[in-house]
Design a protein around this motif. Structure first.
Motif, PDB file in Angstrom:
ATOM      1  N   ASN A  77       0.842  -1.174   0.000  1.00  0.00           N
ATOM      2  CA  ASN A  77       0.000   0.000   0.000  1.00  0.00           C
ATOM      3  C   ASN A  77       0.888   1.239   0.000  1.00  0.00           C
ATOM      4  O   ASN A  77       1.945   1.242   0.625  1.00  0.00           O
ATOM      5  N   VAL A  78       0.447   2.299  -0.684  1.00  0.00           N
ATOM      6  CA  VAL A  78       1.194   3.556  -0.680  1.00  0.00           C
ATOM      7  C   VAL A  78       1.320   4.070   0.751  1.00  0.00           C
ATOM      8  O   VAL A  78       2.373   4.541   1.167  1.00  0.00           O
ATOM      9  N   GLU A  79       0.237   3.935   1.504  1.00  0.00           N
ATOM     10  CA  GLU A  79       0.211   4.426   2.875  1.00  0.00           C
ATOM     11  C   GLU A  79       0.623   3.321   3.844  1.00  0.00           C
ATOM     12  O   GLU A  79       0.582   2.143   3.511  1.00  0.00           O
ATOM     13  N   GLN A  80       1.020   3.724   5.032  1.00  0.00           N
ATOM     14  CA  GLN A  80       1.412   2.803   6.105  1.00  0.00           C
ATOM     15  C   GLN A  80       2.644   1.972   5.743  1.00  0.00           C
ATOM     16  O   GLN A  80       2.814   0.867   6.245  1.00  0.00           O
ATOM     17  N   THR A  81       3.472   2.476   4.860  1.00  0.00           N
ATOM     18  CA  THR A  81       4.683   1.780   4.428  1.00  0.00           C
ATOM     19  C   THR A  81       5.856   2.749   4.520  1.00  0.00           C
ATOM     20  O   THR A  81       5.721   3.913   4.160  1.00  0.00           O
ATOM     21  N   LEU A 101       8.613  15.958  -4.636  1.00  0.00           N
ATOM     22  CA  LEU A 101       7.349  15.808  -3.919  1.00  0.00           C
ATOM     23  C   LEU A 101       6.386  16.938  -4.270  1.00  0.00           C
ATOM     24  O   LEU A 101       5.192  16.707  -4.483  1.00  0.00           O
ATOM     25  N   GLN A 102       6.897  18.158  -4.363  1.00  0.00           N
ATOM     26  CA  GLN A 102       6.038  19.299  -4.681  1.00  0.00           C
ATOM     27  C   GLN A 102       5.478  19.217  -6.097  1.00  0.00           C
ATOM     28  O   GLN A 102       4.394  19.720  -6.371  1.00  0.00           O
ATOM     29  N   ALA A 103       6.187  18.567  -7.021  1.00  0.00           N
ATOM     30  CA  ALA A 103       5.738  18.439  -8.406  1.00  0.00           C
ATOM     31  C   ALA A 103       4.913  17.181  -8.651  1.00  0.00           C
ATOM     32  O   ALA A 103       4.424  16.961  -9.752  1.00  0.00           O
ATOM     33  N   ALA A 104       4.743  16.360  -7.633  1.00  0.00           N
ATOM     34  CA  ALA A 104       4.047  15.081  -7.788  1.00  0.00           C
ATOM     35  C   ALA A 104       2.596  15.263  -8.201  1.00  0.00           C
ATOM     36  O   ALA A 104       1.912  16.172  -7.734  1.00  0.00           O
ATOM     37  N   ALA A 105       2.155  14.360  -9.077  1.00  0.00           N
ATOM     38  CA  ALA A 105       0.758  14.353  -9.504  1.00  0.00           C
ATOM     39  C   ALA A 105       0.160  12.956  -9.403  1.00  0.00           C
ATOM     40  O   ALA A 105      -1.032  12.812  -9.173  1.00  0.00           O
ATOM     41  N   HIS A 106       0.988  11.931  -9.582  1.00  0.00           N
ATOM     42  CA  HIS A 106       0.508  10.549  -9.573  1.00  0.00           C
ATOM     43  C   HIS A 106       1.486   9.654  -8.818  1.00  0.00           C
ATOM     44  O   HIS A 106       2.661   9.981  -8.698  1.00  0.00           O
ATOM     45  N   VAL A 107       0.972   8.515  -8.364  1.00  0.00           N
ATOM     46  CA  VAL A 107       1.812   7.480  -7.762  1.00  0.00           C
ATOM     47  C   VAL A 107       1.496   6.148  -8.428  1.00  0.00           C
ATOM     48  O   VAL A 107       0.376   5.924  -8.873  1.00  0.00           O
ATOM     49  N   GLU A 108       2.491   5.291  -8.477  1.00  0.00           N
ATOM     50  CA  GLU A 108       2.318   3.917  -8.930  1.00  0.00           C
ATOM     51  C   GLU A 108       3.105   3.028  -7.985  1.00  0.00           C
ATOM     52  O   GLU A 108       4.197   3.388  -7.566  1.00  0.00           O
ATOM     53  N   VAL A 109       2.543   1.880  -7.663  1.00  0.00           N
ATOM     54  CA  VAL A 109       3.248   0.892  -6.862  1.00  0.00           C
ATOM     55  C   VAL A 109       3.371  -0.356  -7.709  1.00  0.00           C
ATOM     56  O   VAL A 109       2.380  -0.882  -8.209  1.00  0.00           O
ATOM     57  N   GLU A 110       4.613  -0.791  -7.916  1.00  0.00           N
ATOM     58  CA  GLU A 110       4.846  -2.021  -8.672  1.00  0.00           C
ATOM     59  C   GLU A 110       6.116  -2.689  -8.167  1.00  0.00           C
ATOM     60  O   GLU A 110       7.137  -2.042  -7.979  1.00  0.00           O
ATOM     61  N   ASP A 111       6.019  -3.994  -7.928  1.00  0.00           N
ATOM     62  CA  ASP A 111       7.169  -4.786  -7.475  1.00  0.00           C
ATOM     63  C   ASP A 111       7.882  -4.163  -6.281  1.00  0.00           C
ATOM     64  O   ASP A 111       9.096  -3.981  -6.297  1.00  0.00           O
ATOM     65  N   MET A 134       8.066  -1.225  -5.368  1.00  0.00           N
ATOM     66  CA  MET A 134       8.610   0.091  -5.685  1.00  0.00           C
ATOM     67  C   MET A 134       7.469   1.103  -5.719  1.00  0.00           C
ATOM     68  O   MET A 134       6.393   0.811  -6.237  1.00  0.00           O
ATOM     69  N   LEU A 135       7.714   2.283  -5.162  1.00  0.00           N
ATOM     70  CA  LEU A 135       6.776   3.393  -5.243  1.00  0.00           C
ATOM     71  C   LEU A 135       7.370   4.404  -6.208  1.00  0.00           C
ATOM     72  O   LEU A 135       8.502   4.861  -6.018  1.00  0.00           O
ATOM     73  N   LEU A 136       6.622   4.729  -7.249  1.00  0.00           N
ATOM     74  CA  LEU A 136       7.056   5.719  -8.225  1.00  0.00           C
ATOM     75  C   LEU A 136       6.235   6.982  -8.018  1.00  0.00           C
ATOM     76  O   LEU A 136       5.006   6.929  -7.966  1.00  0.00           O
ATOM     77  N   ILE A 137       6.912   8.105  -7.899  1.00  0.00           N
ATOM     78  CA  ILE A 137       6.262   9.409  -7.820  1.00  0.00           C
ATOM     79  C   ILE A 137       6.411  10.027  -9.202  1.00  0.00           C
ATOM     80  O   ILE A 137       7.530  10.182  -9.709  1.00  0.00           O
TER      81      ILE A 137
END
Length: 140
Positions: A26-30, A108-118, A120-123
């Motif tokens: 999960n993006v959160e709690q990690t 972080l300030q330019a972030a618009a989307h997140v992806e979680v794969e394998d 890995m968290l991609l911002i």
């Protein structure tokens, strides 16, 4: 480096449960450890026992930039994310650390989307270009 990450995970697990080795964290709690910037020529550096990291929980984000720590707020809706109110401590640092910390906060300030794969968290930027990559901190 592995011992440092393990120590960080143990310390943070006292405050926040760390997810295990699940296939899709999960993006959160990690606890997320900074792996690379979009410009991979910029090397991610650790300072002493501090490892650049971020944790998101209940609308709050916090972590370590390098030398300094940071905190702020975020809104997550599906895979859309917005960070705000980002602040950091102001401990004196060398130029390389200052550059890393500025890149981290800018991403972080330019972030618009997140992806979680394998694990890995991609911002990602609004144009779906990767700004920074995190790996999931795991115990053991």
């Amino acid at each position: 480096m592995g011992k440092i990450i393990n120590l960080l995970v143990v310390l943070l697990s006292l405050v926040l449960p760390v997810s295990g080795c699940a296939a899709s964290p999960n993006v959160e709690q990690t606890v997320w450890i900074l792996e690379s910037f979009a410009d991979e020529s910029v090397q991610v550096m650790s300072y002493g026992l501090t490892v650049p990291s971020a944790t998101l929980s209940d609308g709050e984000v916090w972590g370590v930039l390098g030398v300094n720590s940071f905190s702020g707020e975020y809104e997550l809706s599906g895979d859309d994310i917005r960070f705000s109110q980002l602040t950091s401590t102001e401990i004196a640092e060398d130029d390389e650390a200052a550059e890393q910390e500025a890149l981290f906060l800018s991403a972080l300030q330019a972030a618009a989307h997140v992806e979680v794969e394998d694990q890995m968290l991609l911002i990602l930027h609004s144009a779906d270009t990767v700004l920074i990559r995190f790996s999931e901190a795991v115990e053991g």
